[in-house]
Design an enzyme around this catalytic site. Structure first.
Site, PDB file in Angstrom:
ATOM      1  N   LYS A  26       0.135 -31.888  94.929  1.00  0.00           N
ATOM      2  CA  LYS A  26      -0.715 -31.469  96.035  1.00  0.00           C
ATOM      3  C   LYS A  26       0.053 -31.409  97.357  1.00  0.00           C
ATOM      4  O   LYS A  26       0.245 -32.439  98.017  1.00  0.00           O
ATOM      5  CB  LYS A  26      -1.906 -32.429  96.159  1.00  0.00           C
ATOM      6  CG  LYS A  26      -2.739 -32.485  94.877  1.00  0.00           C
ATOM      7  CD  LYS A  26      -4.016 -33.254  95.035  1.00  0.00           C
ATOM      8  CE  LYS A  26      -4.715 -33.435  93.697  1.00  0.00           C
ATOM      9  NZ  LYS A  26      -4.941 -32.176  92.976  1.00  0.00           N
ATOM     10  N   HIS A 138      13.813 -30.744  90.239  1.00  0.00           N
ATOM     11  CA  HIS A 138      13.940 -30.209  88.870  1.00  0.00           C
ATOM     12  C   HIS A 138      14.306 -28.730  88.806  1.00  0.00           C
ATOM     13  O   HIS A 138      14.689 -28.243  87.739  1.00  0.00           O
ATOM     14  CB  HIS A 138      12.629 -30.383  88.079  1.00  0.00           C
ATOM     15  CG  HIS A 138      12.203 -31.803  87.894  1.00  0.00           C
ATOM     16  ND1 HIS A 138      13.011 -32.752  87.312  1.00  0.00           N
ATOM     17  CD2 HIS A 138      11.039 -32.440  88.203  1.00  0.00           C
ATOM     18  CE1 HIS A 138      12.360 -33.912  87.282  1.00  0.00           C
ATOM     19  NE2 HIS A 138      11.168 -33.755  87.824  1.00  0.00           N
ATOM     20  N   ASP A 261       6.351 -41.267  93.382  1.00  0.00           N
ATOM     21  CA  ASP A 261       5.696 -41.533  92.096  1.00  0.00           C
ATOM     22  C   ASP A 261       6.266 -42.778  91.415  1.00  0.00           C
ATOM     23  O   ASP A 261       5.825 -43.169  90.343  1.00  0.00           O
ATOM     24  CB  ASP A 261       5.765 -40.306  91.164  1.00  0.00           C
ATOM     25  CG  ASP A 261       7.136 -39.678  91.100  1.00  0.00           C
ATOM     26  OD1 ASP A 261       8.100 -40.241  91.650  1.00  0.00           O
ATOM     27  OD2 ASP A 261       7.257 -38.597  90.481  1.00  0.00           O
TER      28      ASP A 261
HETATM   29  C1  TV1 Z   1      -1.753 -28.470  85.352  1.00  0.00           C
HETATM   30  C2  TV1 Z   1      -2.922 -29.238  85.344  1.00  0.00           C
HETATM   31  C3  TV1 Z   1      -0.534 -29.057  85.066  1.00  0.00           C
HETATM   32  C4  TV1 Z   1      -2.862 -30.591  85.047  1.00  0.00           C
HETATM   33  C5  TV1 Z   1       0.774 -31.056  84.493  1.00  0.00           C
HETATM   34  C6  TV1 Z   1       2.402 -34.381  83.983  1.00  0.00           C
HETATM   35  C7  TV1 Z   1      -0.456 -30.415  84.767  1.00  0.00           C
HETATM   36  C8  TV1 Z   1       0.807 -32.407  84.231  1.00  0.00           C
HETATM   37  C9  TV1 Z   1      -1.645 -31.192  84.743  1.00  0.00           C
HETATM   38  C10 TV1 Z   1       2.090 -33.053  83.979  1.00  0.00           C
HETATM   39  C11 TV1 Z   1      -0.419 -33.116  84.223  1.00  0.00           C
HETATM   40  C12 TV1 Z   1       4.210 -33.288  83.609  1.00  0.00           C
HETATM   41  C13 TV1 Z   1       5.764 -32.162  81.099  1.00  0.00           C
HETATM   42  C14 TV1 Z   1       5.120 -30.946  78.939  1.00  0.00           C
HETATM   43  C15 TV1 Z   1       6.985 -30.442  79.622  1.00  0.00           C
HETATM   44  C16 TV1 Z   1       5.783 -30.895  80.271  1.00  0.00           C
HETATM   45  C17 TV1 Z   1       8.268 -33.223  92.239  1.00  0.00           C
HETATM   46  C18 TV1 Z   1       6.579 -29.864  77.197  1.00  0.00           C
HETATM   47  C19 TV1 Z   1      -1.626 -35.150  84.026  1.00  0.00           C
HETATM   48  C20 TV1 Z   1       9.227 -33.965  91.397  1.00  0.00           C
HETATM   49  C21 TV1 Z   1       7.114 -33.138  86.914  1.00  0.00           C
HETATM   50  C22 TV1 Z   1       6.483 -33.651  85.660  1.00  0.00           C
HETATM   51  C23 TV1 Z   1       7.470 -34.228  87.921  1.00  0.00           C
HETATM   52  C24 TV1 Z   1       6.335 -32.563  84.652  1.00  0.00           C
HETATM   53  C25 TV1 Z   1       7.974 -33.644  89.220  1.00  0.00           C
HETATM   54  C26 TV1 Z   1       5.651 -33.003  83.382  1.00  0.00           C
HETATM   55  C27 TV1 Z   1       8.658 -34.641  90.142  1.00  0.00           C
HETATM   56  N1  TV1 Z   1       3.720 -34.495  83.729  1.00  0.00           N
HETATM   57  N2  TV1 Z   1      -1.578 -32.511  84.478  1.00  0.00           N
HETATM   58  N3  TV1 Z   1       3.241 -32.385  83.745  1.00  0.00           N
HETATM   59  N4  TV1 Z   1       6.132 -29.972  78.517  1.00  0.00           N
HETATM   60  N5  TV1 Z   1       5.742 -31.941  82.423  1.00  0.00           N
HETATM   61  O1  TV1 Z   1       5.770 -33.273  80.611  1.00  0.00           O
HETATM   62  O2  TV1 Z   1       9.753 -35.268  89.535  1.00  0.00           O
HETATM   63  O3  TV1 Z   1       7.776 -35.670  90.509  1.00  0.00           O
HETATM   64  O4  TV1 Z   1      -0.393 -34.446  83.962  1.00  0.00           O
HETATM   65 ZN    ZN Z   2       8.662 -37.373  89.896  1.00  0.00          ZN
END
Ligand code: TV1
Ligand code: ZN
Ligand code: CA
Length: 375
Positions: A26, A138, A261
């Site tokens: 957000k 990332h 986080d």
């Molecule tokens: C849309 C709506 C997207 C609800 C994504 C959590 C969502 C996540 C969502 C989510 C979620 C991830 C993966 C799975 C790889 C994917 C800014 C195979 C409740 C720097 C990024 C995390 C962190 C990505 C970014 C991760 C940062 N976790 N709800 N997605 N696929 N993606 O695991 O490092 O903080 O979770």
């Molecule tokens: Zn993160």
């Protein structure tokens, strides 16, 4: 402790972008942070600057022309068609990287702030520069990943390398700083150190075996951690490791990605750091008196992100001991109930890092790897 000249980059438009309903990232949290920083009366104590938006040309210092061309044109309506060429994955059922309205403008604000921060450090007009809209670690050369489209950190470091011999990058986001590590994996001019949760967790990279390649061998350092780490345990790894890096690498500038986080109670994280434990990283680096850039990053419990980055802004200014822990009245005051305080408390969860002395071995291993670099 002496005062530092702090430059603070903020674009009032940044809070208006949205990744879509239900998405954990957000941009609004940067506006909530700014509102709190402002209500605490910190703005007159720093140079508050609205950064120029990064141009597509500036972005191609790291990213491919094809990817930037794509990102500059993609809209929610054309996303499906444009992804047919297989350049990147912006769609999916729960897309990490949706083609949201204004995605390119959002990226140019985030990257513009981090590039401007580096320029301000380069020309000596600031000791510390802050861009809470940055830290999107990332993003890859030709691909969006993990909520990140443009790697503002890589662009920031490339700018610093114009005048700085050696740049230290430290990443305290709970996720591995894979995009930044990959960008500088084969150079000895940038040391990348990431502290992150490892094991069935995004992005799945960052073991202690990954240390860089070729000339860059030994210039990437990974500290894999488990759920529940507390302030004391984190500090017991962070401070010796960073001290050793500063001793052996002798950076001339430092970039700290302050992903929030890693705080206790984060929606996506699993660490147990309090606000003061997280901010101790900022305080520790400030003490070293090297040119310093503070960037944002992850952080999914919005009220705690705002608390952390507000307190860390105070740390940059060296006024953290003078501010009232009871929050001042502000536009988003209601969000901070029921205590309305500038604190994030740890919970009573177990620290899995303390099982069988794993954490001590991780620290000793990291220190050995750094000692190798010295000899
Ligand atoms: C849309 C709506 C997207 C609800 C994504 C959590 C969502 C996540 C969502 C989510 C979620 C991830 C993966 C799975 C790889 C994917 C800014 C195979 C409740 C720097 C990024 C995390 C962190 C990505 C970014 C991760 C940062 N976790 N709800 N997605 N696929 N993606 O695991 O490092 O903080 O979770
Ligand atoms: Zn993160
Ligand atoms: Ca990290």
């Amino acid at each position: 402790m002496s005062k530092r000249r702090v430059a603070y980059y903020y674009d009032p438009d940044v809070g208006g972008y949205t990744y879509g309903l239900g998405h954990p990232m957000k941009p609004h949290r940067v506006r909530v942070t700014h509102d709190l920083v402002s209500s605490y009366g910190m703005l007159p104590k720093m140079h508050v600057l609205r950064p120029k938006r990064a141009t597509p040309e500036a972005m191609t210092a790291f990213h491919t022309d094809e990817y930037i061309h794509f990102l500059a044109r993609v809209t929610p309506e054309t996303a499906e068609d444009l992804t047919h060429n297989g350049l990147l994955f912006l769609v999916g059922e729960l897309p990490d990287n949706p083609a949201f309205e204004g995605v390119f403008e959002f990226c140019s604000i985030s990257a513009g702030g981090s590039i401007a921060a580096a320029q301000r450090i380069n020309n000596g007009a600031a000791d510390i520069a802050i861009n809470w809209a940055g830290g999107l670690h990332h993003a890859k050369k030709g691909e969006a990943s993990g909520f990140c489209y443009i790697n503002d950190i890589v662009l920031c470091i490339l700018e610093l390398l114009r005048t700085h011999a050696r740049v230290l990058y430290i990443d305290i986001d709970i996720h591995h700083g894979d995009g930044v590590e990959e960008a500088f994996y084969t150079t000895d001019r940038v040391m990348c150190a990431s502290f992150h949760k490892y094991g069935e967790f995004f992005p799945g990279t960052g073991t202690q075996e990954d240390r860089g390649r070729g000339k860059g061998k030994g210039f990437s350092l990974n500290v894999p951690l488990d759920d529940g780490i507390t302030d004391e345990a984190y500090r017991n790894v962070f401070e010796p490791v960073i001290s050793k890096i500063i001793e052996v690498f002798r950076p001339t500038a430092v970039v700290l990605q302050c992903g929030a986080d890693s705080l206790s109670g984060d929606k996506l994280g699993g660490f147990n750091l309090s606000l003061t434990g997280h901010a101790a990283c900022v305080q520790f680096l400030r003490q070293h008196n090297l040119p310093l850039i503070l960037l944002g990053g992850g952080g999914y419990t919005v009220k705690n992100v705002a608390r952390a980055w507000t307190y860390e802004t105070a740390c940059a200014l060296g006024i953290e001991h003078d501010i009232d822990m009871n929050l001042p009245w502000c536009e988003y005051f209601d969000w901070f109930g029921p205590r309305y305080r500038l604190e994030v408390m740890k919970s009573n969860m177990e620290d899995l890092n303390l099982r069988d002395g794993v954490l001590d071995r991780v620290r000793e291993r990291a220190l050995e790897q750094l000692q190798d670099l010295a000899s």
